[in-house]
Design an enzyme around this catalytic site. Structure first.
Site, mmCIF file in Angstrom:
data_model
loop_
_atom_site.group_PDB
_atom_site.id
_atom_site.type_symbol
_atom_site.label_atom_id
_atom_site.label_comp_id
_atom_site.label_asym_id
_atom_site.label_seq_id
_atom_site.Cartn_x
_atom_site.Cartn_y
_atom_site.Cartn_z
ATOM 1 C CG ASP A 136 -1.842 1.172 1.257
ATOM 2 O OD1 ASP A 136 -1.526 2.186 0.611
ATOM 3 O OD2 ASP A 136 -2.901 1.084 1.899
ATOM 4 C CG HIS A 137 1.419 4.187 -3.195
ATOM 5 N ND1 HIS A 137 0.259 3.805 -3.808
ATOM 6 C CD2 HIS A 137 1.382 5.524 -3.123
ATOM 7 C CE1 HIS A 137 -0.443 4.876 -4.092
ATOM 8 N NE2 HIS A 137 0.216 5.937 -3.693
ATOM 9 C CD GLU B 112 -7.457 11.443 -6.843
ATOM 10 O OE1 GLU B 112 -6.450 11.290 -7.532
ATOM 11 O OE2 GLU B 112 -8.403 10.644 -6.826
ATOM 12 C CG HIS C 260 -4.318 4.566 -0.360
ATOM 13 N ND1 HIS C 260 -3.366 3.580 -0.361
ATOM 14 C CD2 HIS C 260 -4.495 4.924 -1.651
ATOM 15 C CE1 HIS C 260 -2.987 3.362 -1.612
ATOM 16 N NE2 HIS C 260 -3.656 4.148 -2.406
ATOM 17 C CE LYS D 219 -10.425 9.057 -9.561
ATOM 18 N NZ LYS D 219 -9.067 9.613 -9.308
ATOM 19 C CE LYS E 199 -2.048 15.181 -5.504
ATOM 20 N NZ LYS E 199 -2.648 13.858 -5.546
#
Lengths: 504, 355
Positions: free
Chosen positions: A193-194, A232, A256, A356, A361
């Site tokens: 999970d970056h 975002e 996340h 979105k 952001k």
């Protein structure tokens, strides 16, 4: 075992010589993230002293063509311009094995290449298999690695890296875990999970557990609610095909945002080893009740963006975007109200919101404190005293902001809120590495602290799965919000009348 | 959180000024900057005080600029001019504007003081009001102005030095030893050896090779002709980590040679000049009683490794890594002021025994 006295004091500990195999090496993730990260590790001298990179994908390609492709990706996406000599040496250590992931020939060829590297090195090398393919291939690759004896390597470590999404439902995640753990041991599996590789997310733990001033009020007695936002300003863009299958809940909240929630809510771990940290996160997730179908309308809101204006430009609605089904009922906005059944957090709502085409952001965690119990002076003639808010900004500008009440200069005691802001970037002296650099290095080191464990991912799905299922039973159309707006008004219904969402 | 747009650059200058005026000016500049961007409060991590000869001040400023993003939050440059009796000052606060998502907004505070040699003994009360209280202060004197260093030691927790700067081979190491008695020392010569130390540690890290660390029979270090100290530090590091008994090396044709005692074994030591333009180490060869030999040499794209195992099999490869350059080394030195490496002091102490 005899100690190595030379490692004392070194910032970068030795990493065992490693061969890294990337499945899906010609794909977007590989180009944008994995290959540039590997280059930056090479640039900094952080790769193991013996390192080989093997790319594999269906496309027929020679080693030379693969190297050209790698060089292009690094030049385009690396955070620093590549040093020509380092790049050249890295390319020399790169090779390509074409093949389909379900064909035995691919794995025989990989075995051959990996053995060649070891003969050349004169020693056993660790092996990392990085799955940067479409998720439907994960299980196939795992089975094939097992069938060809590549899951184990005498006197060396074998590790497998799985990209997100880890399933699209609890059942799929459980099935994938079963497949993985029938071939590999959990300690060999690194689910990425970056977000966890971001310095900013790791800083949350430092912020909470290296500063004594927060702990006394970090609980239900002082905190009114917590709002976690991942907004975002862009639309689905080139991800339409993928996004229109998963939506906001599965794309961001299941992984996340629940990770961020865990970082806010977890108890201090005994130490920062992989299992201790993950044990504490799993405890948080277990404290979140499983939503029933009846709960879902009360705790979850979904919506789609309609046409609107973002940054002064008119943009189309979601269903008008190229690649999106005109009758799509996939959500581009999700808001949740979750609670954690624990002594620390009972009764404190955690609001999660992602979408979105929102105004800007930003990813942030806002900890809204309770109001002071008594005000000894009048608020007349001012906007008055508001509860303190602690905002931890994850991106784009990592920092902490605290709203405080202060006197307006003058002869009367009038109060206004002021913000005390702190940007991490202004105080620290170095550039943060990209999340993938840290994570790839951790895989090669065998440190799983920043990776999601099997029980953790299943707990995440246990929370999200009933919401997905309930929504699937509910026909469209979804509530709409104009692109560029704060999101659908329905999101306000999750809150009490006294509460409100922070403006994005 | 309001995105920082950053104030650009605010400056104050004065001639014949006092520390109190400069400190007041810094506070005014910060208010001025914050007025331009309301609610912006810089976070600080480190003070840096540089003492330099006036002639070298420009060069030092250029070196600091070359360190790029790796700068202290507040830097005070004391430019020393012989015979000057007046203090002139310039204070600047500047910030980079973030250019996109994830970009950092660096806030830098720079004070340049022009002082005379007569100010050196009382430099502490001049500089003290200008450093941020509660932050660590790193002191750097590339010109080795001893009087200024002595004066500022009470307010410095860290001293940045380059032990290869001293023309006398033993001088740099003695300076390090003396400074270590009262401060944490970051030695740029030591930082230049970091990749070498990392690679030697990595080579002997596999459990089956760790016993060989206690079977080393010879160490040859190849270095820039003016960087013998870097080689001594590397041998000092090996000696201190592996428990060698070190003694003074002999000079042979301008190069250093001798031996150390490792248990019941001798370790032959040799420092050779190597023709290279950059300062620091050029190569290293280690041999063991078990017949292994490892050589590392600077090469394109990283360190060129040549390894012979106990059966005589030879292997060659490149350990990837880009050169950090002198700017990168200085930047790393500033960053290291916030860290602590427990192995430098024993290595420097051992290196002192070699000269």
């Amino acid at each position: 075992m005899l100690e190595n006295p030379l490692v004392e004091g070194l910032e970068r500990l030795p990493v065992h010589p490693t061969s890294l195999v990337i499945f899906g090496a010609t794909g977007d993730l590989s180009h944008r993230k994995i290959l540039p990260a590997i280059y930056n590790l090479a640039h900094e001298g952080a790769l193991p002293e013996r390192f080989n990179l093997v790319g594999t994908a269906r496309s027929a390609m020679s080693d030379e063509q693969f190297r050209e492709m790698v060089a292009r990706a690094i030049r385009e996406f690396s955070r620093r311009p590549p040093d020509p000599q380092v790049l050249e040496r890295l390319l020399e250590a790169s090779s390509y094995v074409p093949g389909a992931v379900d064909e035995d020939a691919l794995y025989d060829a990989l075995q051959g290449v990996l053995t060649e590297f070891e003969e050349e090195a004169g020693r056993r090398l660790n092996r990392c298999f990085y799955m940067a393919t479409a998720p439907r291939f994960f299980a196939v690759i795992v089975r094939q690695l097992g069938n060809h004896g590549l899951e184990h390597h005498e006197d060396a470590e074998v590790r497998v890296v799985i990209e997100k999404p880890f399933g699209t439902s609890l059942a799929e995640a459980e099935q994938l875990n079963r497949e993985l753990l029938s071939v590999f041991e959990e300690r060999q599996v690194f689910r990425i999970d970056h977000y966890l590789g971001k310095e900013t997310v790791q800083n949350l733990l430092a912020f909470r557990f290296a500063n004594g001033m927060f702990e006394p009020w970090w609980n239900r007695n002082f905190i009114d609610n917590v709002q976690i936002t991942a907004a975002e300003d862009v639309g689905v863009g080139s991800r339409a095909e993928y996004y229109d299958k998963v939506g906001a809940l599965r794309d961001l909240i299941q992984n996340h945002m629940l990770q961020l929630l865990c970082h806010v809510a977890m108890e201090p771990p005994v130490d920062f080893s992989a299992d201790e940290v993950r044990n504490e996160k799993v405890k948080v997730l277990r404290g979140i009740p499983t939503p029933t179908p009846e709960d879902v309308p009360k705790i979850a809101v979904r919506a789609q963006y309609g046409p609107g204006t973002v940054g002064g430009e008119a943009v189309p609605g979601y269903v008008e975007e190229p690649g999106v089904r005109p009758d799509s009922t996939i959500e581009t906005f999700t808001a949740l109200r979750l609670e954690i059944d624990s002594w620390r957090w009972a009764g404190v709502p955690f609001y999660l919101r992602t979408g979105k085409r929102l105004p800007r952001k930003v990813t942030e965690i806002a900890v809204m404190l309770k109001p002071v119990p008594h005000l000894g002076f009048s608020q007349e003639g001012s906007i008055g005293v508001r509860p303190n808010v602690l905002v931890l900004t994850i991106q784009p500008n990592e920092g902490v902001s605290m709203s405080l009440a202060a006197k307006i200069p003058g002869t009367r005691m009038r109060i206004r809120p002021v913000n005390m802001e702190f940007l991490y970037g202004t105080s620290f002296l170095s550039q943060s590495p990209e999340a993938y650099e840290r994570l790839i290095l951790d895989v090669m080191r065998g440190d799983a602290t920043l990776f999601t464990r099997n029980d953790e991912v299943e707990e995440q799905w246990r929370v999200c799965d009933p919401i997905v299922h309930t929504w699937e039973q509910m026909p469209g159309p979804l509530p709409q919000y104009p692109a560029g707006s704060q999101g659908p008004p329905e999101a306000n219904q999750l809150m009490t009348p006294e509460e409100s969402w922070r403006r994005i | 959180m309001t995105p920082a747009t950053g104030f650009r650059h605010v400056v104050w200058t004065a001639q014949g000024t006092t520390p109190a005026e400069i400190e007041a000016a810094l506070r005014r500049l910060l208010v001025e900057g914050q007025t331009q961007v309301a609610g912006y409060a810089p976070a600080r991590a480190l003070n840096m005080v540089c003492i330099v000869d006036k002639d070298a001040a420009k060069e030092v400023s250029a070196r600091l600029q070359g360190a790029g993003r790796y700068l202290a939050s507040r830097t005070i440059i004391c430019s020393v001019e012989r015979g000057r009796d007046r203090i002139d000052a310039m204070a600047e606060i500047s910030s980079d504007t973030p250019s996109g998502p994830g970009e950092f907004a660096l806030v830098r505070e720079l004070v340049t003081l022009e002082v005379g040699d007569q100010h050196l003994p009382r430099l502490e009360p001049i500089v003290d009001p200008l450093v941020m209280t509660d932050l660590p202060t790193v002191l750097w004197s590339p010109s080795n102005i001893d009087e200024g260093i002595r004066a500022l030691m009470p307010l410095s927790q860290v001293v940045l030095m380059d032990s290869v700067d001293d023309s006398d081979l033993a001088g740099g190491l003695r300076r390090a030893r003396d400074l270590l008695e009262s401060a944490y020392v970051v030695d740029l010569a030591w930082l230049r050896s970091t990749p070498w130390r990392e690679r030697v540690a990595a080579t002997f890290d596999p459990p089956n090779l760790r016993p060989d660390l206690h079977a080393i029979t010879s160490v040859t270090v190849r270095h820039h002709p003016e960087s013998a100290v870097a080689g001594l530090l590397l041998i000092g590091w090996l000696g201190s980590r592996l428990g060698w008994k070190l003694k003074k090396l002999d000079t042979q044709n301008g190069e250093l040679a001798g031996s150390a005692r490792a248990g019941r074994r001798d370790v032959q030591l040799l420092l050779e000049h190597a023709p290279q333009e950059v300062r620091g180490l050029a190569g290293l060869t280690l041999e063991t009683a078990t017949g292994r030999r490892l050589s590392l040499d600077r090469g394109p794209g990283g360190l060129h490794a040549h390894y012979v195992n106990d059966r005589g099999d030879e292997r060659e490869w490149t350990v990837l890594g880009a050169s950090r350059g002198e700017g990168g080394i200085l930047g790393e030195g500033i960053r290291q002021a916030l860290l602590r490496d427990p192995t430098y002091a024993p290595a420097a102490s051992s290196a002192n025994q070699l000269v």
